[in-house]
Design an enzyme around this catalytic site. Structure first.
Site, mmCIF file in Angstrom:
data_model
loop_
_atom_site.group_PDB
_atom_site.id
_atom_site.type_symbol
_atom_site.label_atom_id
_atom_site.label_comp_id
_atom_site.label_asym_id
_atom_site.label_seq_id
_atom_site.Cartn_x
_atom_site.Cartn_y
_atom_site.Cartn_z
ATOM 1 N N ARG A 33 0.897 -1.134 0.144
ATOM 2 C CA ARG A 33 0.136 -0.083 0.172
ATOM 3 C C ARG A 33 0.925 1.389 -0.090
ATOM 4 N NH1 ARG A 33 -5.017 2.425 -0.318
ATOM 5 N NH2 ARG A 33 -5.565 0.394 -0.283
ATOM 6 N N ILE A 89 0.225 6.703 8.474
ATOM 7 C CA ILE A 89 -0.884 5.643 8.843
ATOM 8 C C ILE A 89 -0.782 4.417 8.072
ATOM 9 C CG2 ILE A 89 -2.334 7.247 9.950
ATOM 10 C CD1 ILE A 89 -4.027 7.278 7.251
ATOM 11 N N PRO A 90 0.330 3.658 8.214
ATOM 12 C CA PRO A 90 0.373 2.312 7.327
ATOM 13 C C PRO A 90 -0.789 1.652 7.372
ATOM 14 C CG PRO A 90 1.972 2.408 8.939
ATOM 15 C CD PRO A 90 1.569 3.797 9.005
ATOM 16 N N HIS A 91 -1.279 1.021 6.104
ATOM 17 C CA HIS A 91 -2.466 0.165 6.423
ATOM 18 C C HIS A 91 -2.387 -0.607 5.192
ATOM 19 C CE1 HIS A 91 -3.584 3.940 4.430
ATOM 20 N NE2 HIS A 91 -4.372 3.166 3.690
ATOM 21 N N GLY A 92 -3.129 -1.933 5.157
ATOM 22 C CA GLY A 92 -3.023 -2.745 4.058
ATOM 23 C C GLY A 92 -3.801 -2.398 2.736
#
Length: 145
Positions: free
Chosen positions: A48, A62-65
């Site tokens: 992502r 805000i790392p997220h998949g």
């Protein structure tokens, strides 16, 4: 309405110099240990971020998949790591001090994102982030207090 609550126990402070990839792996590991996500979610977070920077602004990322990996989310939750030395996050030389890993099964995380947006747009946020000493200090900033 979401009952997603962030507590001081969800926030880690890690000293030292880390790469963006290491920071994402660290926050993902905290999410895996908490039972929020499956092992393969780490790669989805890295994927992502390579598609579009997950840097939000004012020292917050805000790392997220990826949405394709939503089935790797076991339950919605957040884990936060504060890196006092900062992480070079992207080609624009943005520095992230606060890395918030997000696992969301549906849209429960949107309340948190709204709170974060308030923190990101507050003019003193970056200065406050640089003064953080405890998880409670950071929680107050994230909750826009």
């Amino acid at each position: 309405m979401s009952n997603l609550k962030l507590t001081p126990e969800d926030i880690a402070i890690i000293e030292g110099a880390y790469s963006k990839q290491q920071a994402i792996e660290l926050v993902s590991n905290n999410m895996i240990q908490a039972g929020f996500v499956a092992q393969d979610y780490t790669q989805a977070m890295l994927d992502r971020d390579s598609q579009i920077s997950t840097f939000l602004g004012n020292g917050i990322a805000i790392p997220h998949g990826t949405t394709e990996k939503r089935d790797s989310v076991l339950k919605t939750g957040l884990k936060v790591i504060y890196f006092p030395q900062g992480i070079n996050w992207d080609e624009d030389n943005n520095t992230a001090y606060v890395v918030i890993g997000i696992a969301a099964k549906a849209n429960e995380h949107l309340d948190i994102l709204r709170q974060l947006t308030r923190a990101v747009i507050a003019e003193d946020t970056l200065e406050r982030i640089k003064q953080v000493k405890t998880p409670e200090d950071l929680l107050a900033i994230i909750q826009a207090n």
